[in-house]
Design an enzyme around this catalytic site. Structure first.
Site, PDB file in Angstrom:
ATOM      1  N   HIS A 125       0.845  -1.191   0.000  1.00  0.00           N
ATOM      2  CA  HIS A 125       0.000   0.000   0.000  1.00  0.00           C
ATOM      3  C   HIS A 125       0.880   1.241   0.000  1.00  0.00           C
ATOM      4  O   HIS A 125       2.109   1.167   0.126  1.00  0.00           O
ATOM      5  CB  HIS A 125      -0.955   0.002   1.199  1.00  0.00           C
ATOM      6  CG  HIS A 125      -2.169  -0.850   0.984  1.00  0.00           C
ATOM      7  ND1 HIS A 125      -3.118  -0.550   0.028  1.00  0.00           N
ATOM      8  CD2 HIS A 125      -2.589  -1.994   1.596  1.00  0.00           C
ATOM      9  CE1 HIS A 125      -4.072  -1.475   0.059  1.00  0.00           C
ATOM     10  NE2 HIS A 125      -3.769  -2.365   0.994  1.00  0.00           N
ATOM     11  N   ASP A 155      -0.208   6.736  -3.860  1.00  0.00           N
ATOM     12  CA  ASP A 155      -1.402   6.348  -4.608  1.00  0.00           C
ATOM     13  C   ASP A 155      -1.739   7.359  -5.696  1.00  0.00           C
ATOM     14  O   ASP A 155      -1.955   6.995  -6.852  1.00  0.00           O
ATOM     15  CB  ASP A 155      -2.602   6.222  -3.672  1.00  0.00           C
ATOM     16  CG  ASP A 155      -2.684   4.867  -2.988  1.00  0.00           C
ATOM     17  OD1 ASP A 155      -1.828   4.015  -3.263  1.00  0.00           O
ATOM     18  OD2 ASP A 155      -3.596   4.671  -2.171  1.00  0.00           O
TER      19      ASP A 155
END
Length: 375
Positions: A125, A155
Site C-alpha cells: 500500500h 497512490d
C-alpha cells in the site's frame, strides 16, 4: 462548448485507489469512461470517483461476459487496470490479446511495485511504496516513527498522476505512429520522479537524513505549523528572506532573525520561541494580523471548514452534489471547460444500454442474464 477529451473512449477495470481517480479525472474532462464492474449495486452519491462514468457489470469468467468485455476494449482508445501483474492475462484481457484486436489501444497498467521486480507479486500500500523510495523517512517528528501522509503521495501523486501522464503522452505519440502501447505505471517509480529537488539538495549536502532538521520537514521555525490560543493551527511558510521579513514584522518577532534565517543551529530555540508567540493569540486574530501580507501564513482547516474559506469559495474549488462535498474539476480550461460534477449512476446500471450499443439484441441480453454472464 465541448470538454477537452470529449472524443476519448476509456475502459476502466473496477478497482480502488489510483485507477478510479484517473478515470474520474478523464471523465471530468469529457472522456467517455466505462467501468467494467464485477456486480451491480445501487447508485451511491458518495462514490465521488464514479462521477460522469457509465458502468457495465460482467462475469468475466463467463464466455459471454468475457466476449462483451473484449468487444468494449476493441472499441476503446484507452484501457486502465490496477490488478497484480498477470491477472488480466489470466482473464484473457491482457495486452497481447487486447492490442492484437485493437492495435491503437493505450493499455495503462497501474501498480505499486510495477510489472517486474522481486516485489511485483506481493501486496503493498501507499505507505510501503513511500517507505522503500526514501519519501517516508523525512516525514514526522525527530526521534519518532515517520508519519503517514494520508495516501496522497504514492497512490495519487506517484500513481494516478503518472498513469495519466503516460496515457496522455502515449495518445500524443499515437498521432504520429498510429500505434498503441502498454504503460507500466508504478508508484515506486512515480514517487522518486517527484523527488528531483530533494535529490538535488541531498547531492549538494543541503539536506540531511535526520528527520525534522531540514527546511521542509518541520525543522525550520519558518516552515511548520503552530498551535494558536484556541487550540487551532496555522501554517507558516515564508521560505524566501523577503517573505520571512514580513513574518517577523507582523508577528512582532525579533528583526535580527532576518540575517540568520538559515542558520540551523538557531532553529530549535527559535521554533520554541515562535511557538510561544503564536500561542498568545487565536487563529482568527493571527489571520487578521496577516491578512493581505506576503508572510505565507494560512489557517489549517478541516474538511468541515474548507468550503467556506473565502478563497476556496471565490474560486468554487469545492462543490456539493446531492450534499456530498467534493472537488470541482481541475485543471481549468479557457475554451473547453470540464463538465460540472454529477452524482454517480448505479454500478451496472448502464449494462443493457452498453450491450445494445455493441449490437446485442434484447433477447441476447436477456439470455446473458439467465446464464449468469451479467451480474
Amino acid at each position: 462548448m465541448t470538454a477537452a477529451l470529449h472524443q476519448l473512449k476509456v475502459i476502466e477495470m473496477a478497482g480502488i485507489g489510483p485507477c478510479p481517480l484517473a478515470g474520474q479525472l478523464l471523465a471530468d474532462l469529457g472522456a467517455e469512461v466505462i467501468v467494467i464492474d464485477r456486480a451491480s449495486t445501487p447508485a451511491d452519491p458518495t462514490d465521488i470517483n464514479r462521477r460522469h462514468k457509465r458502468s457495465i457489470a460482467l462475469n468475466l469468467k463467463s464466455p459471454e461476459g468475457l466476449k462483451a468485455a473484449q468487444q468494449l476494449i476493441a472499441q476503446a482508445d484507452v484501457l486502465i487496470e490496477g490488478f497484480r501483474p498477470g491477472v488480466m492475462e489470466k482473464l484473457g484481457l491482457g495486452p497481447n490479446e487486447s492490442l492484437s484486436a485493437n492495435p491503437k489501444l493505450i493499455y495503462g497498467r497501474m501498480t505499486g511495485w510495477g510489472q517486474t521486480g522481486p516485489l511485483a507479486q506481493t501486496a503493498g500500500h501507499d505507505l510501503n511504496y513511500l517507505a522503500i523510495t526514501g519519501a517516508l523517512h523525512p516525514i514526522g517528528a525527530a526521534e519518532q516513527p515517520p508519519v503517514p501522509p494520508l495516501n496522497l503521495a504514492a497512490d495519487y501523486g506517484g500513481g494516478t498522476m503518472f498513469l495519466l501522464l503516460g496515457i496522455l503522452a502515449a495518445l500524443y505519440e499515437r498521432n504520429t505512429s498510429g500505434q498503441g502501447q502498454v504503460i507500466d505505471a508504478a508508484m515506486v517509480d512515480g514517487v522518486p520522479a517527484m523527488m528531483g529537488l530533494l535529490h538535488t539538495w541531498f547531492a549538494r549536502q543541503w539536506w540531511t537524513t535526520e528527520r525534522e532538521s531540514n527546511f521542509l520537514d518541520g525543522g525550520a521555525p519558518f516552515y511548520r505549523c503552530y498551535t494558536t490560543a484556541d487550540n487551532k493551527y496555522i501554517s507558516v511558510a515564508p521560505l524566501e528572506p523577503h517573505f520571512f521579513k514580513e513574518l517577523l514584522a507582523h508577528a512582532d518577532l525579533p528583526a535580527e532573525h532576518y540575517d540568520s534565517q538559515y542558520q540551523k543551529d538557531n532553529w530549535p530555540e527559535r521554533s520554541q520561541q515562535y511557538a510561544d508567540i503564536f500561542r498568545k493569540k487565536t487563529q482568527a486574530e493571527w489571520l487578521a494580523i496577516f491578512e493581505g501580507s506576503d508572510a505565507c501564513v494560512a489557517p489549517v482547516l478541516d474538511f468541515n471548514q474548507v468550503e467556506a474559506h473565502p478563497h476556496n469559495a471565490a474560486r468554487g474549488s469545492f462543490v456539493r452534489v446531492e450534499n456530498v462535498l467534493q472537488s470541482a474539476p481541475a485543471p481549468r480550461f479557457s475554451r473547453t471547460p470540464a463538465k460540472a460534477p454529477i452524482a454517480p449512476t448505479a454500478v451496472g446500471g448502464d449494462t443493457n444500454l452498453l450491450l445494445a450499443e455493441l449490437g446485442y439484441s434484447p433477447e441476447q441480453i436477456a439470455n446473458m442474464r439467465t446464464t449468469g454472464a451479467l451480474t
